[in-house]
Design a protein around this motif. Structure first.
Motif, short mmCIF file in Angstrom:
data_model
loop_
_atom_site.label_atom_id
_atom_site.label_comp_id
_atom_site.label_asym_id
_atom_site.label_seq_id
_atom_site.Cartn_x
_atom_site.Cartn_y
_atom_site.Cartn_z
N ALA A 39 0.82 -1.22 0.00
CA ALA A 39 0.00 0.00 0.00
C ALA A 39 0.85 1.27 0.00
CB ALA A 39 -0.94 -0.01 1.21
N LEU A 40 1.89 1.32 0.83
CA LEU A 40 2.73 2.51 0.91
C LEU A 40 3.49 2.77 -0.39
CD1 LEU A 40 3.62 4.83 2.68
CD2 LEU A 40 5.39 3.38 3.66
N PRO A 41 4.15 1.78 -1.02
CA PRO A 41 4.76 2.03 -2.33
C PRO A 41 3.75 2.47 -3.38
CG PRO A 41 5.63 0.02 -1.37
CD PRO A 41 4.50 0.44 -0.51
N ALA A 42 2.53 1.90 -3.36
CA ALA A 42 1.51 2.31 -4.33
C ALA A 42 1.13 3.77 -4.12
CB ALA A 42 0.29 1.40 -4.20
N LEU A 43 1.00 4.21 -2.85
CA LEU A 43 0.66 5.60 -2.59
C LEU A 43 1.76 6.54 -3.07
CD1 LEU A 43 -1.42 7.49 -1.16
CD2 LEU A 43 0.06 7.35 0.84
N ILE A 44 3.01 6.14 -2.89
CA ILE A 44 4.13 6.97 -3.35
C ILE A 44 4.13 7.07 -4.87
CG2 ILE A 44 6.65 7.11 -3.47
CD1 ILE A 44 6.70 5.87 -0.66
N LEU A 157 23.45 1.10 4.17
CA LEU A 157 23.17 1.44 2.78
C LEU A 157 22.26 0.42 2.12
CD1 LEU A 157 23.75 3.38 0.45
CD2 LEU A 157 25.76 1.97 -0.11
N LEU A 158 22.52 -0.87 2.37
CA LEU A 158 21.65 -1.91 1.80
C LEU A 158 20.23 -1.82 2.35
CD1 LEU A 158 24.07 -5.00 1.82
CD2 LEU A 158 23.27 -3.71 -0.16
N LYS A 159 20.12 -1.45 3.63
CA LYS A 159 18.79 -1.32 4.22
C LYS A 159 18.00 -0.20 3.56
CE LYS A 159 16.52 -1.00 8.72
NZ LYS A 159 16.72 -0.90 10.18
N ILE A 160 18.68 0.91 3.24
CA ILE A 160 18.01 2.03 2.58
C ILE A 160 17.60 1.64 1.16
CG2 ILE A 160 18.30 4.38 1.73
CD1 ILE A 160 20.20 4.88 4.06
N ILE A 161 18.53 1.03 0.41
CA ILE A 161 18.27 0.71 -0.99
C ILE A 161 17.17 -0.34 -1.13
CG2 ILE A 161 19.30 -0.27 -3.09
CD1 ILE A 161 21.95 0.97 -2.24
N ALA A 162 17.13 -1.30 -0.20
CA ALA A 162 16.18 -2.42 -0.32
C ALA A 162 14.81 -2.11 0.27
CB ALA A 162 16.76 -3.66 0.36
N PHE A 163 14.64 -0.93 0.87
CA PHE A 163 13.35 -0.62 1.49
C PHE A 163 12.32 -0.38 0.40
CE2 PHE A 163 10.40 1.70 4.28
CZ PHE A 163 10.41 0.81 5.35
N PRO A 164 11.12 -1.01 0.46
CA PRO A 164 10.14 -0.93 -0.64
C PRO A 164 9.72 0.50 -0.98
CG PRO A 164 9.56 -2.69 0.87
CD PRO A 164 10.68 -1.94 1.51
N SER A 165 9.45 1.32 0.04
CA SER A 165 8.99 2.68 -0.25
C SER A 165 10.07 3.51 -0.93
CB SER A 165 8.52 3.36 1.04
OG SER A 165 9.56 3.38 1.99
N PHE A 166 11.35 3.27 -0.57
CA PHE A 166 12.44 3.99 -1.23
C PHE A 166 12.57 3.55 -2.68
CE2 PHE A 166 16.93 4.58 -2.37
CZ PHE A 166 17.06 5.93 -2.12
N ILE A 167 12.39 2.27 -2.93
CA ILE A 167 12.41 1.77 -4.32
C ILE A 167 11.27 2.40 -5.11
CG2 ILE A 167 12.15 -0.29 -5.75
CD1 ILE A 167 13.45 -1.89 -3.50
N ALA A 168 10.09 2.50 -4.49
CA ALA A 168 8.96 3.12 -5.18
C ALA A 168 9.23 4.59 -5.47
CB ALA A 168 7.70 2.97 -4.32
N LEU A 169 9.91 5.29 -4.55
CA LEU A 169 10.24 6.69 -4.77
C LEU A 169 11.18 6.85 -5.96
CD1 LEU A 169 10.10 9.64 -3.77
CD2 LEU A 169 12.06 9.14 -2.31
N ILE A 188 -2.65 0.82 -9.26
CA ILE A 188 -1.94 1.64 -8.28
C ILE A 188 -2.92 2.44 -7.42
CG2 ILE A 188 -0.38 3.62 -8.04
CD1 ILE A 188 1.15 2.58 -10.47
N ASN A 189 -3.94 3.01 -8.06
CA ASN A 189 -4.92 3.81 -7.32
C ASN A 189 -5.69 2.97 -6.31
OD1 ASN A 189 -4.22 6.15 -8.69
ND2 ASN A 189 -5.75 5.86 -10.29
N ASN A 190 -6.09 1.76 -6.71
CA ASN A 190 -6.85 0.89 -5.80
C ASN A 190 -6.01 0.42 -4.63
OD1 ASN A 190 -9.25 1.05 -7.27
ND2 ASN A 190 -8.72 -0.67 -8.59
N LEU A 191 -4.75 0.06 -4.91
CA LEU A 191 -3.87 -0.36 -3.82
C LEU A 191 -3.57 0.80 -2.88
CD1 LEU A 191 -1.32 -2.67 -5.70
CD2 LEU A 191 -3.18 -3.37 -4.18
#
Length: 740
Positions: A39-44, A157-169, A188-191
């Motif tokens: 849900a959070l990556p979809a919102l981003i 650094l790996l924790k930042i890169i692999a975080f889903p919301s950061f990838i979505a950003l 994306i809108n529904n999620l």
């Protein structure tokens, strides 16, 4: 505000689902994983297209890092002043700087500000909260944790890169100019639309309020810093820099968010005060649901003229500090503080000498004056200084600030002294002192900032009408404040009257308790009525409440009312007094306290039994010291029929005073009671006047003395039943063994 009510409904659903046995214990964790990875990556991805690059984006990007530095400094200072442990300090350093800017921030921002504000909320969360969570929180938790290993830069650094919301950003920034297929946009809108209900249900499912009483002080301090200091600091920073607009409003609003749940989870896993962290998260979310709409209202209804006046006032202070003429104000303040300190030192010695002989109201007055002496002395010295400055038309901005600060200091000291005198010192009272001090200082800050009339206006506008009566939040707060103040003073006076009654030797113990109870009841009733009258409530309208109270007493509260009235009956008829030795059923002990609802009876084992007053009225009670404290103790002895009972009785009478607690009047007596089956039964009867100490020691001393006397004179005890067996026919003959 409709969306805000939906947020509250989702939170309530989560709290109700937690009580269902069918819901697994890890349901909250599963919902959190769905939000983080879906849900959070979809919102981003949905809101990144609304992002327009401008200098305004720097405001939500920089704000969380500036606030992080401020909060770290405040926590470290408070830790040294209040003596917090390393574990508590580490927990607050991890939890406080970061807000719940995604889980709670996104739905609250969307509900109150609308979709146009979401890009700024995303920047605040991703550039600020998320990166700080991956770097600062991880490092601080490892430093303060007794178990966690220190993370390496590569792991961070790996924790930042692999975080889903950061990838979505990152993905959203790369494809923001690319036209997406309709199906992808719909997905994306529904999620993204599932974020608000799912995340609030997850928060409600995981809401916890468990914490230790010793952690109340850091809990109050933490919530005050997070919900009050951080948004005020954000507002002060950008107002001073002359910035305004939606980006500033969202930055202030996100700064007012409750503590981040993810940061709390890291602190708990690191072993940093888990119960305290759980309490901060739970109470923070609950308090945030009240404080966030207030912050939103202030941001929307802030008077620009007042803001400009504050900016001009603040700029004048800065300019004043740069001009030599204003250094005279600092010199005047320093002189006033120095003279007040010198006068305070001398007067404190005189007051302390007077206080050694003072009692009652005079003692309280002297103690109160000792606490108010320094701020009042400083204020009295500032008054002629202000008059001199006015005479020569010199600026007085600093002097005008010092006056409300000294008033707040005096009020805090007096309030805390009244609290300590009215109530027993406890962790809850100490936390109340911190809360009261913080509330007064917060009111002073609002007054200096010019926001106090605005806040009062906002509280007065939140109203509802019941018939012809208009009830506002401001009137409710006034009522609560007046009732608390009146009750505190009433309990304080009642305790003072009770202490004076206990010191009186001309009043019986039961009447002391009776007068103390009546005065406390009367003072609390008067306090309640005066508080209602002070806030403008018509006392004649309480007739309906009195009728409802009568119905309640007739049904659900009749036992409570019965115990309350029975307590007054016990006091007035003097049947039971403090110190009396009583037996109620199988309960034996002496009366420690006569309270409004129950009597405290302590037995010889030191165990206190709380007996309802009604039981003492309706059941049989043995009062061993009702008319006379003397109680007779009986020691039973059996001797053989071969011994002389008169000699044994004389020896027993000599042993009567083996215990020093035995009274000489009435004199001890010995009686021959019975020619029993096993021996002659004798009884030694002695009197004691301190039954509350028990009879075991008296019986033991006398029994031991009788045993020694009987041994010396060869008198036989019969400690257990005995029988003489007479065989008339003799023993049967024994068979001789056969000889080989």
């Amino acid at each position: 505000m409709e969306n805000f009510y939906l947020v509250l409904a989702y939170l309530l659903i989560g709290m109700l689902l937690r009580r269902l046995p069918a819901m697994p214990e890890n349901s909250g964790l599963v919902l959190n994983i769905y939000v983080l990875y879906v849900a959070l990556p979809a919102l981003i991805l949905k809101n990144i297209t609304l992002l327009e690059f401008s200098l305004a984006l720097l405001i939500p990007a920089v704000t969380p890092w500036l606030l992080l530095l401020i909060v770290v400094a405040v926590v470290l200072i408070l830790s040294r002043l209040l003596g917090w442990s390393r574990e508590v300090t580490g927990a607050l350093l991890v939890v406080l700087p970061l807000g719940n800017t995604s889980f709670l921030g996104f739905p609250m921002t969307e509900a109150l500000f609308g979709q146009t504000a979401m890009p700024y909320a995303v920047v605040y969360d991703q550039v600020g909260s998320f990166i700080a969570l991956a770097t600062y929180v991880t490092i601080v938790a490892a430093i303060y944790s007794p178990t966690m290993a220190k993370p390496t830069p590569k792991a961070i650094l790996l924790k930042i890169i692999a975080f889903p919301s950061f990838i979505a950003l990152v993905v959203g920034l790369l494809i923001r100019d690319i036209s997406m297929p309709p199906l992808a946009n719909a997905l994306i809108n529904n999620l993204a639309a599932t974020l608000v209900p799912v995340v609030m249900i997850a928060v409600g499912f995981q809401l916890s309020f468990r914490f230790s009483k010793s952690e109340v002080s850091p809990l109050i301090s933490a919530l005050s810093i997070k919900l009050l200091l951080m948004p005020f600091a954000a507002w002060l920073i950008w107002t001073t820099l002359g910035q305004e607009g939606l980006a500033v409003q969202i930055s202030i609003f996100q700064a007012a968010m409750p503590p981040m749940i993810s940061a709390g989870a890291i602190a708990i896993m690191a072993g940093l005060a888990p119960r305290l962290v759980s309490g901060i998260i739970g109470f923070g979310i609950l308090a945030g649901l009240v404080s966030l709409p207030i912050v939103f209202w202030l941001l929307q209804h802030a008077d620009k003229d007042k803001m400009e006046k504050f900016n001009l006032w603040f700029e004048s202070i800065i300019n004043a500090l740069q001009q030599p003429i204003y250094w005279w104000q600092l010199l005047a303040l320093s002189v006033a503080a120095l003279l007040a300190s010198m006068a305070n030192k001398k007067l404190q010695l005189l007051l302390e000498a007077q206080n050694q002989q003072s009692v009652g109201f005079r003692h309280i007055a002297v103690r109160s004056l000792q606490r108010l002496l320094w701020p009042l002395s400083a204020m009295l010295l500032l008054l002629p200084i202000k008059a001199i400055f006015e005479w020569y038309n010199l600026p007085m901005q600093l002097l005008q600030i010092a006056v409300p600060i000294l008033l707040a200091l005096a009020l805090i000291r007096l309030s805390i002294y009244i609290l300590r005198k009215a109530f027993t010192v406890s962790p809850l009272l100490k936390s109340s002192e911190n809360f009261l001090a913080g509330l007064i200082w917060f009111a002073v800050l609002l007054h200096l900032a010019g926001w106090l009339p605005l806040v009062l206006e906002m509280l007065d506008s939140l109203a509802m009408s019941i018939g012809e009566t208009r009830i506002t939040v401001l009137s409710i707060l006034k009522l609560v404040f007046m009732i608390a103040l009146a009750f505190t003073i009433a309990i304080w006076l009642a305790e003072l009257i009770s202490k004076r009654l206990l010191q009186s030797s001309h009043i019986s113990p039961s009447m002391r308790v009776g007068f103390a109870k009546f005065s406390k009841f009367l003072l609390i009733t008067l306090a309640f009525l005066l508080a209602l009258n002070a806030v403008g409530i018509n006392l004649s309208s309480l007739a309906v409440f009195g009728g409802a109270l009568g119905v309640g007493l007739g049904f659900g509260l009749q036992r409570i009312a019965s115990n309350f009235i029975s307590g007054f009956i016990l006091v007035l008829d003097r049947s039971i007094k403090p110190g009396d030795i009583i037996t109620v059923g199988d309960k034996f002990g002496w009366v420690e306290q006569l309270n409004a609802r129950y009597v405290v009876v302590r037995n010889r084992e030191g165990v206190d039994t709380l007996i309802p007053n009604e039981n003492l009225i309706t059941s049989e009670v043995i009062n061993w010291s009702y008319a006379d404290p003397n109680v007779r103790v009986i020691i039973k002895v059996q001797i053989s029929y071969d011994d002389d009972p008169e000699q044994a009785m004389a020896l027993m009478l000599e042993c009567a005073f083996a215990s020093p607690r035995v009274l000489r009047d009435p004199i001890p007596t010995v009686r021959l009671m019975e020619f029993a089956d096993s021996g002659i039964e004798l009884q030694l009867r002695v009197w004691i006047a301190d039954l509350e100490k028990g009879t075991g020691a008296v019986k033991s001393d006398i029994n031991l003395a009788i045993w020694r006397a009987f041994k010396q004179h060869h008198i036989t005890f019969i400690p257990y039943p005995q029988r003489d067996l007479h065989i008339k026919s003799g023993w049967p003959p024994l068979d001789k063994p056969e000889q080989d």
